[in-house]
Write a protein that holds these residues in place. Sequence first.
Motif, mmCIF file in Angstrom:
data_model
loop_
_atom_site.group_PDB
_atom_site.id
_atom_site.type_symbol
_atom_site.label_atom_id
_atom_site.label_comp_id
_atom_site.label_asym_id
_atom_site.label_seq_id
_atom_site.Cartn_x
_atom_site.Cartn_y
_atom_site.Cartn_z
ATOM 1 N N PRO A 137 0.852 -1.204 0.000
ATOM 2 C CA PRO A 137 0.000 0.000 0.000
ATOM 3 C C PRO A 137 0.881 1.245 0.000
ATOM 4 O O PRO A 137 1.975 1.240 0.564
ATOM 5 N N LYS A 142 -3.003 6.030 0.497
ATOM 6 C CA LYS A 142 -3.974 4.968 0.763
ATOM 7 C C LYS A 142 -4.996 5.411 1.805
ATOM 8 O O LYS A 142 -6.061 4.807 1.941
ATOM 9 N N ASP A 143 -4.699 6.488 2.552
ATOM 10 C CA ASP A 143 -5.634 6.947 3.569
ATOM 11 C C ASP A 143 -6.651 7.939 3.024
ATOM 12 O O ASP A 143 -7.541 8.383 3.752
ATOM 13 N N GLY A 148 -8.416 6.244 -1.997
ATOM 14 C CA GLY A 148 -7.273 5.570 -1.386
ATOM 15 C C GLY A 148 -7.387 4.062 -1.424
ATOM 16 O O GLY A 148 -6.583 3.393 -2.066
ATOM 17 N N PRO A 149 -8.414 3.502 -0.758
ATOM 18 C CA PRO A 149 -8.519 2.042 -0.748
ATOM 19 C C PRO A 149 -8.762 1.442 -2.127
ATOM 20 O O PRO A 149 -8.363 0.303 -2.378
ATOM 21 N N PHE A 152 -4.938 2.772 -4.187
ATOM 22 C CA PHE A 152 -3.577 2.799 -3.630
ATOM 23 C C PHE A 152 -3.350 1.748 -2.562
ATOM 24 O O PHE A 152 -2.522 1.897 -1.692
ATOM 25 N N ASN A 153 -4.127 0.678 -2.613
ATOM 26 C CA ASN A 153 -4.000 -0.366 -1.605
ATOM 27 C C ASN A 153 -3.745 -1.703 -2.288
ATOM 28 O O ASN A 153 -4.438 -2.688 -2.051
ATOM 29 N N HIS A 154 -2.769 -1.726 -3.208
ATOM 30 C CA HIS A 154 -2.517 -2.939 -3.995
ATOM 31 C C HIS A 154 -1.046 -3.300 -3.929
ATOM 32 O O HIS A 154 -0.317 -2.819 -3.071
ATOM 33 N N TYR A 159 -0.004 -0.781 -9.605
ATOM 34 C CA TYR A 159 0.307 0.639 -9.839
ATOM 35 C C TYR A 159 1.019 0.821 -11.178
ATOM 36 O O TYR A 159 0.726 1.740 -11.937
#
Lengths: 337, 356
Positions: A137, A142-143, A148-149, A152-154, A159
Amino acid sequence: MNDAQIIKIMASIIAQSAPLMLAVTGETITERGGVINLSLDGTMLLSAMTGFVVALQSSLMLQGMGIEGNTLPVLFGFMAAALVGMFAALLVAWGSIKLRQDQVAIGFVLTLLLANMANFLGQNYTSIPGPSVKYMPIPLLKDLPIVGPIFFNHNLAIYLTLLVVGVVWWWTYKTQPGLQLRGVGDRPESAFARGIKVNRLRYIYTAIGGALVGIGGATYSLSIKIGWSDNHILGIGWIALAIVIFGGWHPIRGAFGAILYGATKALATELQKTFPEVPVVLFNSLQWFLMLGVLLLAGSKGLQQLVDVAPKPIQRSLARSLRVAAPQALGKVFTED
Amino acid sequence: MTDQIIRRIWPIAPISLALALITLLMIVVGANPLTVYQALFDGSFGGREQSLSTLAFWVPLLLCSTGLLVTFTAGLWNIGVEGQMIAGSLGASAVALMVAKPNPSIPGWVILPLAIVVAMLSGALWAALAAILKTRGRIHEIFGGVALNNLAAIATIYLISGPWQPPEGGSLRGTVPFPTQALFPLMGTSRFSPLSLILALVALVLVALALRGTFWGLKLKAQGKNLRSAFLLGVPSEREAINAMMVCGALAGLAGAVRVLSWFDSLRQSISGGIGFLAILVVLLAGTRPLWTLLIGLFFSALLNGGTFVHSRVQLHSSLSGLIQGTLVLFVLLLGDYTRIFRRKKTVMEAISDHE
């Protein structure tokens, strides 16, 4: 279903569509240059197998040398897969440009051959665990709420996929070499008259496109559907080829097509949970109806009608973004003499 | 003169190269190539039983290749042949399960022809779907074909696991065995039916003659060579395309009937066994030469049959036969024409003397 669940599903759609996105982007480049690489279904299987096996073997080897960690092995896996994809694509290009054979014929034979080769060479590696791309992440991003989720949570592969789509779009539409690429696929004679080496460019872009297709295959076996099994991802290459058409040979629209496919898959999974009495196989048919549906849409006048009913000020930009036009010299051999 | 001879014997080169590559791949997966080749031969022509089962693979392959002769002549890439074959097996199975089974008194000489006709109709209709998607929906027949292949396969699994499930249920293997009067008359204990071979040969001869000597064949050829000029000269291209696809679909449907009513005695998963795709390879190699269609078809059936034997004897993956077939076709397609490989730019003098 609450918001958190929806966000989770959307994140998984993005992740699931990434390998398809890579393959679609790769084939888009290749076809933009005027070459049809029909071998995608076989190429992706072989590169998925190669990527996984190379990553597994090199991780064992590095462990023997006392080097732990999966980063290097996974990188080797992706590199091997890219080479496989590049090689298959170059075979198609060479067979048509140099040997004047039918691109579709070579591509189709490769589709069958490479799928068989993948099953044959991968027979000792089925259903065993192996290395995979590390979950990573992105801090801070990610926040962000919602975005975000979802984005950017991969892991890194996802990406980079999104980045690749953007770069290819920028390259194709905003740079001088990109203009040449489109010229070679649309009007090779004019491009040639302007001093562009048509066939050399076609080889180059076919190779780059093939490499992306190969990386897409490995993204399956190293990040989404980890490992190898017989006919691991059979059929996905054909879906990718159809999405290239639906995407109107445009990288961003192609990416949307891939997401649409991922969403259909997710929808099928959800429907399956909701209607357990319906046989599971029927949900598998959804993707093929989707394929026919999007191709019908791409070939019909429906999109034009949509433009006609749109409000006047956006008509022009809408028409431009919805236009589906194949590169005019797609599949046609160009002789430089 | 020497040039002529080289051109004649040249195809040995790509074939040897292909065999070298295949042998190498066998070594890579840790098999002894000699043992594998021996097993391939034993499994395909090693005895009466094996030879008959090779012939049993040959029949549907011939039927599909014959159909593809028509579509390739018309310039159509009928990749949907696989699905048309499956549709044919579904049609034949429907007759066997829904007509023959509840009415055991209907004799075989009524049921079998009925099953064949229904199978051919189902194949033709499935092909017509791909053709209409092409002419009306502007979906290239390759993509329509791929989607319809998968849908036909899904329909098979659905039928086996749902409406046509055997009473004991559970298993995904296949339907209950069909009553014998619905099956092709088989030779001894083998799964080979001489009647089906006769049908296939008749179909091949008829199609070859029709393509060569009738107005219909001429129209298809014109369309395959140049769609636009054929249309301008008055060949109704849409209708001809649909017809060509339906002829191919009907023959593929018959192949499907042969699969369920002689090779198996019930509807199974993956009923086509990839034979439709294999037929495309046969026609890519043989072109429009019917004699070559027969020979290459027989060779590929032997490989297909031998491959299953290799799987059971030396535990090699059954994709081996597909690997061999694909490699051979690829190498011959790419490198089979001597003149195209060693083509160099002609000097002016050569160009002039060629012209004279």
